[in-house]
Design an enzyme around this catalytic site. Structure first.
Site, PDB file in Angstrom:
ATOM      1  N   LEU A 101       0.871  -1.220   0.208  1.00  0.00           N
ATOM      2  CA  LEU A 101       0.182  -0.158  -0.058  1.00  0.00           C
ATOM      3  C   LEU A 101       0.985   1.282  -0.097  1.00  0.00           C
ATOM      4  O   LEU A 101       2.143   1.333   0.642  1.00  0.00           O
ATOM      5  CB  LEU A 101      -0.856   0.082   1.282  1.00  0.00           C
ATOM      6  CG  LEU A 101      -1.938  -1.110   1.412  1.00  0.00           C
ATOM      7  CD1 LEU A 101      -2.766  -0.935   2.518  1.00  0.00           C
ATOM      8  CD2 LEU A 101      -2.979  -0.846   0.158  1.00  0.00           C
ATOM      9  N   ASP A 102       0.348   2.335  -0.576  1.00  0.00           N
ATOM     10  CA  ASP A 102       1.056   3.421  -0.857  1.00  0.00           C
ATOM     11  C   ASP A 102       1.363   3.989   0.748  1.00  0.00           C
ATOM     12  O   ASP A 102       0.589   3.645   1.716  1.00  0.00           O
ATOM     13  CB  ASP A 102       0.506   4.582  -1.630  1.00  0.00           C
ATOM     14  CG  ASP A 102       0.413   4.182  -2.923  1.00  0.00           C
ATOM     15  OD1 ASP A 102       1.008   3.362  -3.539  1.00  0.00           O
ATOM     16  OD2 ASP A 102      -0.456   4.808  -3.745  1.00  0.00           O
ATOM     17  N   PHE A 103       2.096   5.082   0.825  1.00  0.00           N
ATOM     18  CA  PHE A 103       2.466   5.584   2.164  1.00  0.00           C
ATOM     19  C   PHE A 103       1.301   6.314   3.063  1.00  0.00           C
ATOM     20  O   PHE A 103       1.434   5.664   4.243  1.00  0.00           O
ATOM     21  CB  PHE A 103       3.615   6.815   1.828  1.00  0.00           C
ATOM     22  CG  PHE A 103       4.062   7.435   3.109  1.00  0.00           C
ATOM     23  CD1 PHE A 103       4.986   6.792   3.956  1.00  0.00           C
ATOM     24  CD2 PHE A 103       3.760   8.867   3.401  1.00  0.00           C
ATOM     25  CE1 PHE A 103       5.536   7.287   4.934  1.00  0.00           C
ATOM     26  CE2 PHE A 103       4.370   9.430   4.282  1.00  0.00           C
ATOM     27  CZ  PHE A 103       5.398   8.719   5.120  1.00  0.00           C
TER      28      PHE A 103
END
Length: 230
Positions: A101-103
Site C-alpha cells: 500500500l502507498d505511504f
C-alpha cells in the site's frame, strides 16, 4: 519442489533408492505416508524417511495488519517507519508483504513467509478482488463506473487495466474492486477524470476482510480458515 526431486537431491539417495522408498511407503510428509513422486514439498514441509527426519520444516506464518498513514510498505527504510516496525514477532525479517500500500493509504495489509500463498493472493491471473474505500476531491458520476468497467489504458506500461467495479456511496466517495495492483493504479484511474484521491483505504483482499477490532497499527495472526481460503 517434487518429492522425488527433493529426495534425489540428498546425497544418500539415487533414483532407484527414491523409487523404492516411495513405493514401499517409507516416506512421509507432514505425518502422512506419501508414494506419489509428484507430491509437493515446500520449505514448511516436514519430511521423514522411516523415523529419520530429512527436513524439519519451519512454521508458516500469516498476519493481518491495519496499516496506518505515514508508514512505508517495506521491510526497511532509512527515513520512515515500516510496517515491520509495527510487528512484535520473532524473526519478523523473514516476512514479506502480500500486496503493498502507498505511504498514506490505510487498511488491510497481509504479511507472511509463505511465498506461494502470497502469489496466489496477489497475481492478476487468480482474479481475486481487492476492495478499497475511496474519497475524492471532485464529484464522482456514472462515467467513472462505465470507464472503470471497460478498463483504462496506461501509456507508461502500454497496457489496459482489467475491468474494475465501482460502487458510488456518495457524491465524493465510492467503493472500488480491482483484481490487480499496478503502480498508483487507483489514483491514476481517478486521475483520468482529473479527480484527486484524498483518502484510500483497503477493506479486503479475496475473502479476507480487515478485522474491525484492529486499530491502525495493530495486527493479529490469521486463523486456519482464513489461510486455507486463499
Amino acid at each position: 519442489m517434487r518429492l522425488d526431486r527433493f529426495l534425489s537431491n540428498l546425497p544418500r539417495f539415487n533414483r532407484k533408492d527414491v523409487r523404492l522408498a516411495l513405493s514401499s511407503g517409507r516416506v512421509s510428509v507432514d505425518g502422512q505416508r506419501v508414494s506419489d513422486p509428484r507430491h509437493d514439498v515446500r520449505e514448511f514441509s516436514r519430511v521423514e524417511f522411516d523415523d529419520e527426519v530429512l527436513q524439519v520444516g519451519k512454521p508458516a506464518r500469516y498476519f493481518m495488519l491495519h496499516k496506518p498513514q505515514g508508514c512505508v510498505s517495506a521491510t526497511t527504510d532509512p527515513q520512515h517507519p515500516t510496517v515491520l516496525d509495527l510487528l512484535h514477532e520473532p524473526d519478523k525479517h523473514e516476512l514479506h508483504i502480500a500486496g503493498r500500500l502507498d505511504f498514506n493509504t490505510t487498511g488491510l495489509m497481509l504479511l507472511t513467509n509463505d511465498g506461494q500463498w502470497s502469489r496466489r493472493l496477489t497475481q492478476p491471473q487468480t482474479k481475486l478482488p481487492k476492495v478499497y474505500y475511496v474519497e475524492t476531491e471532485k464529484v464522482i458520476d456514472e462515467r467513472y463506473v462505465q470507464t472503470f468497467a471497460q478498463g483504462l489504458y496506461f501509456a507508461f506500461e502500454d497496457l489496459t487495466t482489467q475491468p474494475a467495479q465501482l460502487t458510488m456511496l456518495g457524491p465524493r466517495c465510492a467503493r472500488l474492486s480491482i483484481i490487480e495492483g499496478r503502480y498508483h493504479q487507483i489514483k491514476r484511474m481517478f486521475g483520468h477524470f482529473d479527480n484527486k484521491v484524498l483518502r484510500l483505504h483497503r477493506e479486503s483482499m479475496a475473502h479476507l476482510t480487515l478485522d474491525p477490532v484492529l486499530e491502525p497499527g495493530q495486527y493479529r495472526a490469521l486463523t486456519p480458515s482464513e489461510i486455507q481460503g486463499v
